[in-house]
Design a protein around this motif. Structure first.
Motif, PDB file in Angstrom:
ATOM      1  N   LYS A  21       0.838  -1.200   0.000  1.00 42.92           N
ATOM      2  CA  LYS A  21       0.000   0.000   0.000  1.00 42.92           C
ATOM      3  C   LYS A  21       0.877   1.255   0.000  1.00 42.92           C
ATOM      4  CE  LYS A  21      -3.942  -2.075   2.422  1.00 42.92           C
ATOM      5  NZ  LYS A  21      -3.467  -3.457   2.294  1.00 42.92           N
ATOM      6  N   VAL A  22       0.378   2.282  -0.654  1.00 39.73           N
ATOM      7  CA  VAL A  22       1.101   3.555  -0.731  1.00 39.73           C
ATOM      8  C   VAL A  22       0.922   4.327   0.570  1.00 39.73           C
ATOM      9  CG1 VAL A  22       1.154   5.806  -1.857  1.00 39.73           C
ATOM     10  CG2 VAL A  22       0.976   3.751  -3.220  1.00 39.73           C
ATOM     11  N   THR A  23       2.039   4.917   1.037  1.00 41.69           N
ATOM     12  CA  THR A  23       1.988   5.797   2.194  1.00 41.69           C
ATOM     13  C   THR A  23       2.517   7.170   1.787  1.00 41.69           C
ATOM     14  OG1 THR A  23       4.154   5.011   2.898  1.00 41.69           O
ATOM     15  CG2 THR A  23       2.231   3.928   3.854  1.00 41.69           C
ATOM     16  N   SER A  24       2.475   8.112   2.686  1.00 39.55           N
ATOM     17  CA  SER A  24       2.902   9.482   2.405  1.00 39.55           C
ATOM     18  C   SER A  24       4.346   9.517   1.890  1.00 39.55           C
ATOM     19  CB  SER A  24       2.786  10.319   3.675  1.00 39.55           C
ATOM     20  OG  SER A  24       3.219  11.645   3.453  1.00 39.55           O
ATOM     21  N   TYR A  26       5.483   8.222  -0.827  1.00 39.82           N
ATOM     22  CA  TYR A  26       5.846   7.033  -1.606  1.00 39.82           C
ATOM     23  C   TYR A  26       5.010   6.935  -2.881  1.00 39.82           C
ATOM     24  CZ  TYR A  26       8.896   5.019   1.963  1.00 39.82           C
ATOM     25  OH  TYR A  26       9.931   4.790   2.822  1.00 39.82           O
ATOM     26  N   LYS A  28       3.631   3.980  -5.914  1.00 39.98           N
ATOM     27  CA  LYS A  28       3.423   2.562  -6.202  1.00 39.98           C
ATOM     28  C   LYS A  28       3.736   2.300  -7.666  1.00 39.98           C
ATOM     29  CE  LYS A  28      -0.055  -1.126  -5.751  1.00 39.98           C
ATOM     30  NZ  LYS A  28      -1.432  -1.431  -5.276  1.00 39.98           N
ATOM     31  N   GLY A  80       1.423   8.654  -3.165  1.00 42.14           N
ATOM     32  CA  GLY A  80       0.996   8.971  -1.815  1.00 42.14           C
ATOM     33  C   GLY A  80       0.907  10.468  -1.586  1.00 42.14           C
ATOM     34  N   LYS A  81       0.410  10.833  -0.448  1.00 41.64           N
ATOM     35  CA  LYS A  81       0.277  12.235  -0.065  1.00 41.64           C
ATOM     36  C   LYS A  81       1.650  12.904  -0.047  1.00 41.64           C
ATOM     37  CE  LYS A  81      -1.517  15.153   3.682  1.00 41.64           C
ATOM     38  NZ  LYS A  81      -2.149  15.159   5.037  1.00 41.64           N
ATOM     39  N   SER A 125      12.109  -4.193   2.393  1.00 37.86           N
ATOM     40  CA  SER A 125      11.189  -3.091   2.102  1.00 37.86           C
ATOM     41  C   SER A 125      10.371  -3.339   0.839  1.00 37.86           C
ATOM     42  CB  SER A 125      11.974  -1.788   1.943  1.00 37.86           C
ATOM     43  OG  SER A 125      12.955  -1.911   0.920  1.00 37.86           O
ATOM     44  N   VAL A 134       6.387  -0.474  -3.730  1.00 37.65           N
ATOM     45  CA  VAL A 134       6.292   0.952  -3.400  1.00 37.65           C
ATOM     46  C   VAL A 134       7.664   1.427  -2.948  1.00 37.65           C
ATOM     47  CG1 VAL A 134       3.855   0.854  -2.785  1.00 37.65           C
ATOM     48  CG2 VAL A 134       5.571   0.523  -1.010  1.00 37.65           C
ATOM     49  N   THR A 136      10.078   5.305  -1.955  1.00 35.85           N
ATOM     50  CA  THR A 136      10.066   6.740  -1.700  1.00 35.85           C
ATOM     51  C   THR A 136      10.310   7.539  -2.981  1.00 35.85           C
ATOM     52  OG1 THR A 136      11.123   8.508  -0.451  1.00 35.85           O
ATOM     53  CG2 THR A 136      12.514   6.669  -1.060  1.00 35.85           C
TER      54      THR A 136
END
Length: 362
Positions: A21-24, A26, A28, A80-81, A125, A134, A136
């Motif tokens: 899942k994509v996070t802030s 990052y 995909k 991501g955000k 990771s 995903v 950074t």
């Protein structure tokens, strides 16, 4: 989704895992192609080296099993955000550095020497031997529309070679000895050509790789079973010796021949990853002021590598010798590269999308 996971030495499995899942911060990526690296082979045959097993990696918090694969390209499918420089639909390659950004090395911009260094595809990771991953935004690089996804999967190993040449402080007109011509050795030849080397000599035992070296631009390819390499190098350099030696073998024969072949005050750069120790007498350095320099991965080399590949200064013809599906990575990938036919191959590319294989010409 499917992914290839390293469990332990000689134990890689293709399994179903949860889609990341994509996070802030990052993005995909849907993976197109991912190359099998020499580091992957070292982990397969003699690991763990970079892979965390008993102690969790300090940045990812993970231990084996881990998803492998760090030489890859693909399409961005979600962001991501806070992501501003990458957008959905971008064609990209990933510089797979997992770093803290806070240690002295990172603060100096030498992030490849991070005190907590890890590699995406080795430290837990995620990785490129999967349908999705995903990473950074900072280390995701856009590729030109003119560059194929296959070539984009080669940016990472070529950047390794480019960094080694920068570590050597190589100048136009200098000459060089490349020890070994697997993927990194061949990339080193290409980068030396682009850097204006006046003479490129290669050590390679008799195999199809000798022809690969010649096609990549080697002026002379020497077999240590047939000639004394150091003596031949001196003959080819007017009795002086070579300016620079680049070891990509990770073997004592390469180390010893490299040092013996250097001129006074010459430099040997070690790019290879070693599974064991090597002994030598420091007097060989003291009496002639020869130097040994280490070179780890890359830092800030991806943009230059992409530019030189795009304009043809660094060529990739013949680099990819086989393309396979992710489902077949254990037998057709690791099995091939560690078996009797290993020297017939340079780079094997893996795809999670079998439809891409229909257009492949091996």
């Amino acid at each position: 989704m499917k992914a290839a996971l390293w469990y332990e030495k000689k134990d890689v499995r293709v399994e179903e895992v949860e889609e990341p899942k994509v996070t802030s911060g990052y993005v995909k990526i849907k993976v197109k192609w991912c190359g099998i690296c020499g580091s992957d082979l070292h982990e397969y045959l003699g690991g763990p080296i970079f892979i965390p097993v008993e102690k969790p990696h300090p940045l990812t918090g993970n231990v084996a099993p881990v998803v492998l694969g760090h030489e890859f390209s693909g399409d961005v499918v979600e962001i991501g955000k806070g992501v501003t420089n990458i957008k959905v639909g971008d064609r990209v390659a990933v510089e797979p550095m997992v770093v803290c950004g806070k240690c002295p090395a990172c603060k100096e911009g030498k992030y490849n020497l991070c005190s907590s260094l890890g590699f995406h595809g080795l430290c837990g990771s995620g990785g490129g031997f999967a349908e999705y991953t995903v990473f950074t935004e900072e280390y995701v690089h856009k590729i030109p529309d003119s560059m194929s996804y296959e070539d984009a999967a080669l940016i990472e190993p070529i950047a390794v070679a480019l960094h080694s040449i920068r570590q050597a402080n190589f100048n136009t007109g200098d000459n060089a000895l490349v020890l070994g011509c697997g993927p990194i050795g061949l990339a080193t030849i290409e980068c030396l050509k682009a850097a204006g080397a006046s003479l490129i000599i290669v050590l390679q035992r008799k195999s199809i790789r000798q022809e690969y070296a010649k096609k990549a631009g080697a002026d002379h390819v020497l077999d240590p079973n047939e000639v004394n390499i150091a003596e031949e190098v001196k003959k080819l350099t007017g009795g002086v010796g070579i300016d620079f030696a680049f070891d990509t073998t990770g073997a004592k024969i390469g180390f010893d021949i490299g040092i013996d072949s250097l001129k006074y005050a010459g430099t040997m750069v070690i790019t290879s990853i070693w599974e064991g120790e090597v002994n030598f007498n420091p007097n060989v350095l003291v009496f002639s002021e020869k130097k040994i320099v280490g070179s780890l991965a890359y830092r800030h080399e991806f943009p230059a590598t992409i530019a030189q590949m795009s304009d043809g200064r660094i060529k990739t013809e013949g680099y990819v010798t086989k393309k396979i599906a992710l489902d077949d990575i254990v037998e057709e990938g690791f099995g091939t590269l560690t078996g009797p036919d290993k020297k017939k191959h340079v780079k094997i590319l893996v795809t999670p999308d079998k439809s891409l294989l229909s257009d492949c010409k091996e």
